[in-house]
Design an enzyme around this catalytic site. Sequence first.
Site, PDB file in Angstrom:
ATOM      1  N   ASP A 153       0.853  -1.173   0.000  1.00  0.00           N
ATOM      2  CA  ASP A 153       0.000   0.000   0.000  1.00  0.00           C
ATOM      3  C   ASP A 153       0.900   1.237   0.000  1.00  0.00           C
ATOM      4  O   ASP A 153       2.099   1.128   0.263  1.00  0.00           O
ATOM      5  CB  ASP A 153      -0.879  -0.033   1.254  1.00  0.00           C
ATOM      6  CG  ASP A 153      -1.788   1.169   1.366  1.00  0.00           C
ATOM      7  OD1 ASP A 153      -2.312   1.614   0.329  1.00  0.00           O
ATOM      8  OD2 ASP A 153      -1.960   1.671   2.483  1.00  0.00           O
ATOM      9  N   LYS A 154       0.344   2.387  -0.299  1.00  0.00           N
ATOM     10  CA  LYS A 154       1.150   3.615  -0.282  1.00  0.00           C
ATOM     11  C   LYS A 154       0.901   4.416   0.987  1.00  0.00           C
ATOM     12  O   LYS A 154       1.786   4.590   1.811  1.00  0.00           O
ATOM     13  CB  LYS A 154       0.860   4.482  -1.506  1.00  0.00           C
ATOM     14  CG  LYS A 154       1.718   5.752  -1.563  1.00  0.00           C
ATOM     15  CD  LYS A 154       1.308   6.664  -2.675  1.00  0.00           C
ATOM     16  CE  LYS A 154       0.027   7.401  -2.346  1.00  0.00           C
ATOM     17  NZ  LYS A 154       0.160   8.359  -1.222  1.00  0.00           N
ATOM     18  N   LYS A 164     -17.228  18.222  -0.541  1.00  0.00           N
ATOM     19  CA  LYS A 164     -15.795  18.050  -0.772  1.00  0.00           C
ATOM     20  C   LYS A 164     -15.565  16.614  -1.218  1.00  0.00           C
ATOM     21  O   LYS A 164     -16.273  15.689  -0.780  1.00  0.00           O
ATOM     22  CB  LYS A 164     -14.972  18.365   0.480  1.00  0.00           C
ATOM     23  CG  LYS A 164     -15.168  17.385   1.630  1.00  0.00           C
ATOM     24  CD  LYS A 164     -14.333  17.774   2.835  1.00  0.00           C
ATOM     25  CE  LYS A 164     -14.519  16.756   3.962  1.00  0.00           C
ATOM     26  NZ  LYS A 164     -13.834  17.142   5.198  1.00  0.00           N
ATOM     27  N   THR A 187      -2.365   1.314  -4.761  1.00  0.00           N
ATOM     28  CA  THR A 187      -2.863   2.428  -3.968  1.00  0.00           C
ATOM     29  C   THR A 187      -4.176   2.939  -4.541  1.00  0.00           C
ATOM     30  O   THR A 187      -4.480   2.761  -5.724  1.00  0.00           O
ATOM     31  CB  THR A 187      -1.835   3.573  -3.932  1.00  0.00           C
ATOM     32  OG1 THR A 187      -2.368   4.676  -3.225  1.00  0.00           O
ATOM     33  CG2 THR A 187      -1.456   4.019  -5.339  1.00  0.00           C
TER      34      THR A 187
END
Length: 1253
Positions: free
Chosen positions: A407-408, A574, A689
């Site tokens: 994963d990042k 958002k 990711t």
Amino acid sequence: MCVDGAADMGKSSARTHGQENDRRIKANNREYNAQFRYANNYIKTSKYSIITFLPLNLLEQFQRLANFYFLCLLVLQLIPAISSLTPITTAIPLIGVLALTAVKDAYDDFQRHQNDSQVNHRRAKTLRNLKLVEEKWASVQVGDVIRLENDQFVAADILLLSSSEPNGLCYIETAELDGETNLKCRQCLSETAAMGQDDAQLGAFDGEIVCEKPNNLLNKFEGTLSWREQHFSLDNDKILLRGCVLRNTSWCYGVVVFAGKDTKLMQNSGKTKFKRTSIDRLLNFLIIGIVFFLLSMCVFCTVACGVWEWLVGQYFQSYLPWDTLVPSEPVPGAIVIAFLVFFSYAIVMNTVVPISLYVSVEVIRFAQSFLINWDEKMYYEKTGTAAKARTTTLNEELGQIQYIFSDKTGTLTQNIMTFNKCSIAGVSYGDVVDENTGETIELTDSTEPLDFSFNPEYEPEFKFFDGSLLAAVKRGDQEVHDFFRLLALCHTVMPEQKNGRLEYQAQSPDESALVSAARNFGFVFRGRSPNSITIEVMGEKEEYELLCILDFNNVRKRMSVILRKDGEIRLYTKGADNVIYDRLKPGNQADIRSKTQEHLNKFAGEGLRTLALAWRPLDERGFTEWKRRHQQAALSMDDRDEKLDAIYEEIEKDLLLLGVTAIEDKLQDGVPETIANLSMAGIKIWVLTGDKQETAINIGYSCQLLTDDMAEVFVIDGTSYDDVDSQLSKCRDGIRVVNTFLPHGHSDPKPQNDTANGGSVVTRPSPGRSANVKLNAPAVSVVTFSNEYVSGGGPYSAESHEHTNDDSNGFAIVVNGHSLVHCLHPKLEEKFLDVVLQCRSVICCRVTPLQKAMVVELIKKSRKAVTLAIGDGANDVSMIKAAHIGVGISGQEGMQAVLSSDYSIAQFRFLQRLLLVHGRWSYYRMCKFLRYFFYKNFAFTVCHFWFAFFCGFSAQTVFDEMFISVYNLFYTSLPVLALGVFEQDVSDATSLQFPKLYAPGHTSQLFNKTEFIKSTLHGCFTSLVLFLIPYGTYKDGLAPDGKILSDHMLLGSVVATILIIDNTTQIALDTTYWTVFNHITIWGSLVSYFVLDYFYNYVIGGPYVGSLTVALTQATFWFTAVLTMIILMLPVVSWRLACSWMRPTLAERLRASLRRRAAHPQPRTPSTKRARRRSVRSGYAFAHQEGFGRLITSGKIMKRIPHMDAAVSALAALPGKFQQRPATPPAFETSPPSPPSPPSPRAPKQDLGSVEL
């Protein structure tokens, strides 16, 4: 989630009583609920009781093939007609193995019993006959109304009815469920909240709940409450799950929906997928082969026995009478005897199948796990977190990893978010510009941050450097105020006062960073209720009526709030930039949108996490109509999520863009170096990711997954099957052309200069740089050994892996999530694999958790490679479970990844130590242990086979029965265990300094079928020498005093003693790293043999009493022992010396070099071999160059390749990616000197034949 109470939507739309999949519960009505036989709240995770332990445990143990095999042998030994051994020879080791395993299982189950008892005996307050009664958790049933108090565990899954907090709110901690310690908010219906803590009203509550069946989805609940002829929608925000802890809430009441084994906590406590190492699978195969070898020996001895009895034995019946059940006729008698001898030899030579092998392997793995847990160099002081081996069965697999899927966010990066930059109404903020030159100033530790002390609620740790944004806030810029007002209002953060200071509890670090930024700029989020949000704007209090929250999920990738203030209704949103841009009002804000898009590209190019902000005004009539339809969708029991998403789509449109935020998530310490070392070890690293493409690419450059030395970075971003197919074809063609004209491993001529240390310095100039340019001093120097150390071309030699990880001509590929869907299609799978397996780095962005697991499964299935997945969040769990080994990082996203993992570490940089040190050592030790173990067992067992030729194949044993019983348990067990736990060929520092030492594990070079055959042949040869030399010496032998030495017991004692001496000498030769434990176990085992033999024969009265004593007093024994040991050891020592001279391993070359340098210390000579320069592209914490983001997004990221002249025309002919560039002058020609490159954080490349000194 609408905040207002639900209206009665009619029975036809809300009731689903007729559906079989529904669960129906009536509160405070045990009689009604009893008809459904729902599980009570008693839990049982234990496997055994006192009565069932022995039969069940034995049944489980005998399901293992080896245990069942030895049980059958024990039964055969109880038959006198076929057994020449007492049953004790098999009974002792079998009982020992069963007892050890039973004790371990009993201890584990006892712990489970204690935990169950502790949980079942917790106290809960339950309403009985309108009164609160305290009773055990185990007595709570579905439909009961229970009372919880602050800091108390939730007894079962309950529907929240009322609480001490205003508007029915309560706060819970879910650490036991998902490891997250941040508080989460739950809210009951306003209709039930009115009951408060009135026991009479709560006791009379008779609502009927219709909900889903028990399942393991922690974040999802669907149901309907029918009460007082109204129907109310129930979702996860109204449910408190078992295992949660009530926090910051004095009390609350709830009705039990799921109890005991039906609770979501227990539904999630199922068994994880059983994982086995490749060595385990190989051992199972080898054990079957050993059994066939044993049967073949038994068959040979059976045939030979029949022949001997027929030709010879029948004439010796007066001396060796046949058994009464054997026919007196020669042929039938010989056949019956031979048949019985088959079973006799199966018993005699049963030790060739080592029962103690499994126990020894588990003990070694268990000890190795403790070494991982106790490693102080993998201890993270900042959080007080140590590495932990959560399983003891996979340690050696850590030394064979070929692919890492990472994963990042939170894994490569810190997942500690800081508000870094933003764009508001087309104006970018965050860069500090020099007033004189107009250039952007690089931020350093000495750069002075802005002073926010004017704000009494500011946070001292918050840092921002661009004064223009603060100035815009102070002068009242309307657009800037609207921007920060949205950040202060559109979120799900919960405020609380701690020690007189306002603190926030956020669901994610991103939300916390954004609300914190608004707070520091003067827009302070003060509090919330179910119907309102209160903020403070530059000291002025503002209160908004909260009409609805359109919550975030992974599909929507956005969240919205609908607020009313002063009669005006607004929707604030958002979310991901691409999602928000698709919903902006057409034909509006063209200039702002264009400029904001540029800023978005720039921020993403700098490796920042971006969110777009937008809003729209709503009219009262339109909102009322939308709210009615929203309420209908919320009450639906069928496809509720899909209907809600469609309703949300209706209102989240025609938005007006406010701006974008850019949050910085810095790389963890040591990530580039770790990735460089793991790549040098031959491990391919894939990053999977959910971030956007530009961010993923730039993180790739920052952590050295992508470098300027690569021939090409391909991007697969097609949206249709045909687009992806076309892009993969172009990638494959491009790789083929480059590999044709610049084959892998091409390198420049290497001028060699003698050095003072006897090696040779390798100079490899970078493209475009003259060889005579003076370089900056590298972090390490690289010295190649001269040919006297690097001769030969064996499996570990330099030549075989000379260019395995050469950076030149490497490829990388970036795949988007929507393209990956097509790449994983069965028709494109092969083409996709053909491309990615030729790439040195692979980055998949915008991928879902399921896609992560599918990518891992694809590589496991197609490459048969050992995979490792590492992550820190719940979205990584599926990937972690799919891989051979899962590693969880204790990060900011909770502990779900750790709870699902096999190993846990605190930082990504510890992964290189886990693999290159502990993984490599574990694999090296296990392989050495297995080779020696099979050697000593064959050396011991096959002696009986050779003796068969001299005893008429009568199944007579060479050794004493007691010696056979304890050979593997006492005489040879401890030395080999010490070898498996403490052995190391090089130190931990050397393992990290030379990652290519890891390479043998990829191809199972240290233990495979060939190595097994070598060990068994060596054991057979040893057994032949061990038997024949003493037999030849003592046959018809006489002592100096005329006594006869040629008796069976004396020969057995001599062979046994020389066997123990041989085993001791052999393991001493095998031991490279001597510790106190090795000395004690090796020499102690030799001494213990003589002590135990004396004790057994003289104290207990064994049949071999005096045999060894007589042998030791004769010079014949010592001459025989020395002669036998010379014959046995001379070939071994000679072979090892020849291999270490002709075909030395890298570890042997390293040890030789270190010994030589310790004897003749030399001054250090700096190398002129330099690491490649860092990429001009930068990431989170590094300086940025102008135009960097546009460079990435343009797709023109080709790097000049050395000696490109021959390939230019072919490359230019390809459409799309390849473009002709000026030819690079050969590296050995003189060119104008260019300025030296700054030092790279990446370790320089190593050839296998070179070492850093």
